[in-house]
Design a protein around this motif. Structure first.
Motif, PDB file in Angstrom:
ATOM      1  N   ASN A 172      -8.643  28.086  17.676  1.00  0.00           N
ATOM      2  CA  ASN A 172      -9.471  27.064  18.323  1.00  0.00           C
ATOM      3  C   ASN A 172     -10.628  27.724  19.065  1.00  0.00           C
ATOM      4  N   LEU A 173     -11.812  27.153  18.920  1.00  0.00           N
ATOM      5  CA  LEU A 173     -12.993  27.676  19.592  1.00  0.00           C
ATOM      6  C   LEU A 173     -13.096  27.119  21.009  1.00  0.00           C
ATOM      7  N   THR A 174     -13.565  27.948  21.921  1.00  0.00           N
ATOM      8  CA  THR A 174     -13.826  27.551  23.297  1.00  0.00           C
ATOM      9  C   THR A 174     -15.104  28.241  23.760  1.00  0.00           C
ATOM     10  N   THR A 175     -16.019  27.478  24.343  1.00  0.00           N
ATOM     11  CA  THR A 175     -17.306  28.025  24.772  1.00  0.00           C
ATOM     12  C   THR A 175     -17.508  27.803  26.265  1.00  0.00           C
ATOM     13  N   TYR A 176     -18.107  28.793  26.918  1.00  0.00           N
ATOM     14  CA  TYR A 176     -18.441  28.711  28.340  1.00  0.00           C
ATOM     15  C   TYR A 176     -19.944  28.900  28.484  1.00  0.00           C
ATOM     16  N   SER A 177     -20.588  27.969  29.187  1.00  0.00           N
ATOM     17  CA  SER A 177     -22.044  27.992  29.336  1.00  0.00           C
ATOM     18  C   SER A 177     -22.424  28.015  30.806  1.00  0.00           C
ATOM     19  N   ASP A 178     -23.410  28.854  31.142  1.00  0.00           N
ATOM     20  CA  ASP A 178     -23.834  28.976  32.537  1.00  0.00           C
ATOM     21  C   ASP A 178     -25.300  29.380  32.573  1.00  0.00           C
ATOM     22  N   ALA A 179     -25.910  29.223  33.748  1.00  0.00           N
ATOM     23  CA  ALA A 179     -27.297  29.643  33.953  1.00  0.00           C
ATOM     24  C   ALA A 179     -27.494  30.011  35.410  1.00  0.00           C
ATOM     25  N   ASP A 180     -28.372  30.963  35.649  1.00  0.00           N
ATOM     26  CA  ASP A 180     -28.753  31.340  37.012  1.00  0.00           C
ATOM     27  C   ASP A 180     -30.188  30.864  37.216  1.00  0.00           C
ATOM     28  N   TRP A 181     -30.356  29.851  38.025  1.00  0.00           N
ATOM     29  CA  TRP A 181     -31.653  29.167  38.161  1.00  0.00           C
ATOM     30  C   TRP A 181     -32.688  30.054  38.876  1.00  0.00           C
ATOM     31  N   ALA A 182     -33.878  30.133  38.258  1.00  0.00           N
ATOM     32  CA  ALA A 182     -35.036  30.818  38.848  1.00  0.00           C
ATOM     33  C   ALA A 182     -34.682  32.226  39.326  1.00  0.00           C
ATOM     34  N   SER A 183     -33.893  32.931  38.549  1.00  0.00           N
ATOM     35  CA  SER A 183     -33.382  34.228  38.979  1.00  0.00           C
ATOM     36  C   SER A 183     -34.430  35.333  38.946  1.00  0.00           C
ATOM     37  N   THR A 298     -16.592  26.745  39.358  1.00  0.00           N
ATOM     38  CA  THR A 298     -17.457  27.913  39.295  1.00  0.00           C
ATOM     39  C   THR A 298     -16.663  29.217  39.357  1.00  0.00           C
ATOM     40  N   VAL A 299     -15.571  29.212  40.102  1.00  0.00           N
ATOM     41  CA  VAL A 299     -14.733  30.409  40.229  1.00  0.00           C
ATOM     42  C   VAL A 299     -14.170  30.826  38.875  1.00  0.00           C
ATOM     43  N   ASP A 300     -13.914  29.855  37.998  1.00  0.00           N
ATOM     44  CA  ASP A 300     -13.299  30.131  36.702  1.00  0.00           C
ATOM     45  C   ASP A 300     -14.315  30.234  35.566  1.00  0.00           C
ATOM     46  N   GLN A 301     -15.604  30.143  35.892  1.00  0.00           N
ATOM     47  CA  GLN A 301     -16.640  30.163  34.864  1.00  0.00           C
ATOM     48  C   GLN A 301     -16.813  31.588  34.327  1.00  0.00           C
ATOM     49  N   LYS A 302     -16.303  31.843  33.117  1.00  0.00           N
ATOM     50  CA  LYS A 302     -16.327  33.186  32.541  1.00  0.00           C
ATOM     51  C   LYS A 302     -17.742  33.669  32.247  1.00  0.00           C
ATOM     52  N   ALA A 303     -18.658  32.739  31.939  1.00  0.00           N
ATOM     53  CA  ALA A 303     -20.018  33.127  31.593  1.00  0.00           C
ATOM     54  C   ALA A 303     -20.827  33.559  32.806  1.00  0.00           C
ATOM     55  N   ASP A 304     -20.267  33.430  34.002  1.00  0.00           N
ATOM     56  CA  ASP A 304     -20.979  33.814  35.216  1.00  0.00           C
ATOM     57  C   ASP A 304     -21.334  35.296  35.204  1.00  0.00           C
ATOM     58  N   ILE A 305     -20.512  36.116  34.564  1.00  0.00           N
ATOM     59  CA  ILE A 305     -20.749  37.554  34.498  1.00  0.00           C
ATOM     60  C   ILE A 305     -21.962  37.891  33.633  1.00  0.00           C
TER      61      ILE A 305
END
Length: 334
Positions: A172-183, A298-305
């Motif tokens: 099964n596919l699972t995707t994590y999406s994140d962004a750092d605004w105006a970084s 947010t604590v569990d957001q894998k894409a944060d790294i």
């Protein structure tokens, strides 16, 4: 090249003069090797242990991909083969640093090292953000950037044996999406980051500075989400080529509640006109059951790294969630 006939499936990967062959029928594969050897000058090296500089360790329940020798060659290139290691590849507050009067690496060596590090991210996605950030200064690296590069190399010194496990699990596919605004402090563009797992195996990840300036965190998150959705669709099509059917919607996790509300809102607002295409693209794929957009803390957001420099405890936590680490089975055997 893909060969399907009855129940026989064979996959042939060619890169210049390196060939990787796999399939579900050993006899058919041996017959193909025999035909290729009759037409081309080839050497059969048996089971794959290394391909394009990537070491492949085989175990009953997984493969482990690593680039230890390549990582050591990068340290040798930088003349840092015996440098002290650090636990974090990024400097969280570069503005607080006092750059040296002269760069640690000249511009030519800086570019060579960054180019080599980009290839190292194939089995080291934990350094993807740091490499991406440094790659943006290849045209004219400043002394501060060479300090940041040296810290990244010291991190590699301590993780030279780290790699990427390919674990046998569900499909099964699972995707994590994140962004750092105006970084970006100069252009104020945001950084997108997303990663996709097939079962428990990390198979795709992206770090990219967005091409336009986003006027809100919701907008930057939505742009990242649209890119993650497109990548997920491509992976589903790629799996279909391998006869892996993925009929259920792909779970896509996002930690921005406004972005989730916007994606599920059927009413189009004038204030979102500048991201209309992304908005409709994501919404159509939700309605078509291609993806299922879900909230995540947010604590569990894998894409944060993949989007920003993190403090060391947080960085190590997310690195473990990406499954990046040493070859535990090899370590246990020692």
């Amino acid at each position: 090249m893909i060969f399907h006939q009855n129940k026989v499936r064979i996959y042939l990967l060619v890169y210049v003069d390196d060939i990787l062959l796999t399939g579900n029928n050993t006899q058919a594969m041996n017959d193909l090797v025999g035909k290729l050897k009759s037409k081309f000058t080839m050497k059969h090296l048996g089971l794959a242990h290394q391909f394009l500089g990537i070491k492949i360790d085989r175990y009953p329940d997984k493969y482990f991909l690593s680039q230890s020798l390549y990582a050591k060659s990068i340290l040798q290139m930088a003349e840092l083969p015996k440098c002290n290691s650090v636990a974090n590849p990024s400097i969280t507050k570069p503005a607080a640093l006092s750059p040296p009067p002269t760069p640690i690496f000249d511009a030519v060596l800086y570019r060579r090292l960054i180019g080599a590090l980009q290839y190292l991210t194939l089995t080291h996605p934990d350094i993807s953000y740091a490499v991406n950030a440094l790659s943006q200064h290849m045209h004219s690296p400043e002394p501060l950037h060479t300090v940041m590069l040296k810290k990244l190399l010291r991190y590699i010194q301590g993780t030279v044996d780290f790699g990427l496990p390919l674990t046998r699990s569900h499909l099964n596919l699972t995707t994590y999406s994140d962004a750092d605004w105006a970084s970006d402090p100069i252009t104020r563009r945001s950084t997108s980051g997303f990663c996709t797992f097939l079962g428990e195996t990390l198979i795709s990840w992206t770090v990219k500075k967005q091409t336009t300036v986003s006027r809100s965190s919701t907008e930057s998150e939505y742009r990242a989400l649209a890119s993650a959705t497109a990548d997920t669709i491509w992976i589903k099509r790629l799996l279909a080529d391998f006869q892996v059917s993925h009929t259920q919607p792909v779970d896509v996790f996002c930690d921005n509640t406004s972005t989730i509300a916007l994606a599920n809102n059927p009413v189009f607002h004038a204030r979102t006109q500048h991201i209309e295409i992304d908005q409709r693209f994501v919404r159509d794929n939700i309605q078509n059951n291609t993806i299922r957009l879900l909230p995540i803390n947010t604590v569990d957001q894998k894409a944060d790294i993949l989007t920003k420099p993190l403090n060391t405890p947080r960085y190590k936590l997310l690195r473990n969630k990406l499954t990046i680490g040493p070859n535990t089975q090899l370590a246990g055997a020692c």
